[in-house]
Design an enzyme around this catalytic site. Structure first.
Site, PDB file in Angstrom:
ATOM      1  N   ARG A   1       0.838  -1.207   0.000  1.00 22.14           N
ATOM      2  CA  ARG A   1       0.000   0.000   0.000  1.00 22.14           C
ATOM      3  C   ARG A   1       0.872   1.257   0.000  1.00 22.14           C
ATOM      4  NH1 ARG A   1      -4.769   0.336   4.160  1.00 22.14           N
ATOM      5  NH2 ARG A   1      -5.131   2.149   2.851  1.00 22.14           N
TER       6      ARG A   1
ATOM      7  N   PRO B   1      -1.130   7.683  13.827  1.00 22.04           N
ATOM      8  CA  PRO B   1      -1.468   6.658  14.821  1.00 22.04           C
ATOM      9  C   PRO B   1      -0.618   5.398  14.645  1.00 22.04           C
ATOM     10  CG  PRO B   1      -2.984   6.490  13.000  1.00 22.04           C
ATOM     11  CD  PRO B   1      -1.987   7.566  12.621  1.00 22.04           C
TER      12      PRO B   1
ATOM     13  N   CYS C   1      -9.189   1.866  10.892  1.00 25.83           N
ATOM     14  CA  CYS C   1     -10.287   2.799  11.171  1.00 25.83           C
ATOM     15  C   CYS C   1     -11.534   2.339  10.441  1.00 25.83           C
ATOM     16  CB  CYS C   1      -9.898   4.210  10.768  1.00 25.83           C
ATOM     17  SG  CYS C   1      -9.296   4.323   9.088  1.00 25.83           S
TER      18      CYS C   1
ATOM     19  N   HIS D   1      -1.473   1.610  11.237  1.00 25.00           N
ATOM     20  CA  HIS D   1      -0.773   1.291   9.988  1.00 25.00           C
ATOM     21  C   HIS D   1       0.544   2.074  10.057  1.00 25.00           C
ATOM     22  CE1 HIS D   1      -3.804  -1.041   7.882  1.00 25.00           C
ATOM     23  NE2 HIS D   1      -4.709  -0.147   8.209  1.00 25.00           N
TER      24      HIS D   1
ATOM     25  N   GLU E   1      -8.604  13.010  10.716  1.00 22.69           N
ATOM     26  CA  GLU E   1      -9.103  11.700  10.270  1.00 22.69           C
ATOM     27  C   GLU E   1      -9.190  10.839  11.523  1.00 22.69           C
ATOM     28  OE1 GLU E   1     -10.219  11.223   7.387  1.00 22.69           O
ATOM     29  OE2 GLU E   1      -9.288  12.812   6.209  1.00 22.69           O
TER      30      GLU E   1
ATOM     31  N   SER F   1      -7.339   9.085  17.275  1.00 20.70           N
ATOM     32  CA  SER F   1      -8.605   8.888  17.985  1.00 20.70           C
ATOM     33  C   SER F   1      -9.435  10.170  18.016  1.00 20.70           C
ATOM     34  CB  SER F   1      -8.311   8.425  19.414  1.00 20.70           C
ATOM     35  OG  SER F   1      -7.600   9.451  20.089  1.00 20.70           O
TER      36      SER F   1
END
Ligand code: NAP
Length: 492
Positions: free
Chosen positions: A120, A168, A300, A171, A266, A247
């Site tokens: 990715r 976060p 998410c 990933h 996000e 979060s």
């Protein structure tokens, strides 16, 4: 030595081969490795072994990072930016196994997930490289109304002077790539503050970008105490944009302290997969399982609620339990493992507690539910009350609560009943039903006959309500965020 002992010894040798030596990494201020006796220790969520250490930055390092970024350096042409991103893409292909092992070691994700993540991130770099070559201007002729005259207005996009990107754990590579690659594509310098739970991947990616020729002023990567690094940078007026993924609680805190600047948020999700009466059963079972358990349920856009038409719920549940048994959970380094750990034991304990609470309220565990440290088995839960924490809040792990609905109105109401609005998946072959969901779900994305998480890395992505402010990311939209539009006009 008996045969069983040989098997055990071979397995343990295999594990040792898979374990990396301890990584001694460092925060970076514009290419300069920071030396400090303040070290962050990174431990494996699976067996608590030391995976690496990171030298921490302090407030004066953050100040230096701001100053170096604003001073700038060689202005990068479109071709320069393309070349750096494309070189980074090539280096990532060469180093993908190393990256996958670091991701798996520090995040506890199964190797197959870690390898998928490098793919990715490759795509993010590729799309950012491609987009960096495109012209971003538009032309407006002005002689098109009685008030107009013979002029043209042109638009051009200019980079912002400094971005703060906060990422976060879930990933560790792809989240970082999704911030930095679009910023490089438009020439905006970045200070990156990665998660302290997965800093080693972020630092390794920083080094890869320097190796690809990124001028050092373009990127600093800082780990350190929130009150010295993250919050002062969020508040600093010289930072023109804060791009945050994480979060809801931290996102709302950031929006309350950021002041006068662009803020991209996000945030969390609570995505449903909604299985209609006419759904292809095999597709429904397959997508519900992949959506619930991939990345240990820590996406998410993972499936957090399985909503099934009550007429097919019994058949679906039986098949889904069987399918879930194939998601082998264990040592992330083992090739056979499909579901690794969640990020730490505290998170696993929390997830266990929401399952237990739902059971007290009448839910029934059909499969899994056992926890060993940070390892939580894929867990299928039925008879789940609609108002329990497991379905109203974000359960960031491999939980699969199944809820029945009676008709499409009920499914839409149930889907829209939480504070979140990130994505969704609808399993149906009925076009009219699909269109109703596309129109009536209060979410950023509706995927028909796909998991909620389906996307390509350049398409717009992001949520509404508590999942975000409706400003999209994805390579192309993020590039827009890291620039401002200047217009100029000329007699024509
Ligand atoms: P988190 O606890 O909010 O942390 C995210 C980042 O914010 C970390 O780098 C963290 O640093 C930093 N941070 C913590 N307190 C801060 C503060 N007061 N000011 C500025 N930064 C601060 O999130 P997480 O647990 O790592 O990630 C999981 C969450 O991310 C889930 O809710 C998931 O749904 C969400 N997520 C959303 C998307 C999306 O695109 N919508 C994508 C992926 C994940 P430290 O590590 O140093 O505390």
């Amino acid at each position: 030595m008996n045969e069983d002992a040989t098997v055990v010894e071979n397995k343990s040798q295999q594990k040792n081969i898979n374990h990396l030596p301890v990584i001694n990494a460092s925060s970076y201020v514009a290419g300069k490795k920071l030396v400090s006796d303040k070290l962050l220790e990174v431990k494996s969520p699976y067996d608590n072994r030391l995976v690496g250490t990171v030298t921490l930055a302090n407030a004066s390092d953050a100040e230096e990072a701001i100053q170096v970024a604003l001073k700038g350096g060689k202005k990068l042409t479109r071709y320069d930016r393309f070349s750096i991103l494309d070189k980074a893409r090539q280096l990532l292909i060469e180093r993908k196994d190393e990256f996958a092992r670091v991701i798996s070691s520090e995040a506890g994700l199964a190797m197959r997930e870690a390898i998928y993540e490098t793919g990715r991130a490759h795509d993010v770099l590729m799309f950012a490289a491609m987009e960096s070559l495109k012209d971003d201007g538009q032309i407006y002729s002005c002689d098109i109304s009685p008030q107009g005259k013979a002029r043209k207005i042109f638009t051009t996009r200019e980079p912002l002077s400094l971005a703060l990107c906060i990422t976060p754990f879930n990933h560790p590579l792809n989240q970082v790539a999704h911030k930095i690659a679009p910023a490089i594509a438009v020439g905006t310098p970045v200070i990156l503050k990665p998660s302290e739970k997965t800093p080693l991947t972020a630092i390794k990616f920083t080094e890869l970008l320097y190796d690809a020729g990124l001028p050092h002023y373009m990127l600093s990567t800082l780990l350190g105490p929130t009150d010295q690094i993250a919050e002062p940078l969020v508040k600093d007026p010289r930072v023109e944009i804060v791009s945050f993924t994480g979060s809801v609680a931290v996102g709302k805190r950031i929006s309350s302290i950021a002041g006068y600047k662009k803020v991209i948020l996000e945030l969390g999700g609570n995505d449903p997969i909604i299985i209609l009466e006419d759904a292809d059963m095999n597709t429904a079972v397959q997508l519900a399982a992949e959506g619930s358990y991939r990345n240990s349920g820590q996406r998410c856009t993972a499936v957090k609620r399985i909503l099934v038409h009550e007429k097919i719920k019994a058949e679906f549940t039986e098949k889904f339990v069987e399918k879930s048994k194939t998601y082998i959970c264990g040592d992330p380094a083992d090739a056979a493992t499909i579901v690794g750990t969640v990020i730490d034991e505290a998170s696993a304990i929390y997830l266990e507690s929401v399952v237990n609470k739902a059971v007290e309220q009448g839910a029934v565990i059909l499969l899994g539910g056992k926890r060993t440290g940070a390892l939580l088995e894929p867990t299928v839960i039925d008879n789940v009350p609609r108002d329990c924490d497991m379905v109203m809040k974000e359960s960031f792990g491999p939980l699969a609560p199944i809820l029945g609905f009676k008709d499409i109105d009920d499914a839409i109401a149930l889907s829209n009943s939480t504070a979140y609005g990130l994505s969704s998946g609808i399993i149906t072959n009925n076009m009219q039903h699909a269109i109703r969901f596309i129109k009536e779900l209060k979410v950023g994305t509706v995927n028909i006959n796909e998991v909620p998480g389906y996307r390509i890395e350049s398409s717009p992505f992001g949520g509404i309500k508590d999942s975000g402010l409706g400003i999209k990311e994805g390579v192309i939209e993020a590039m827009k965020c890291f620039t401002f539009v200047k217009t100029f006009s000329m007699p024509w």
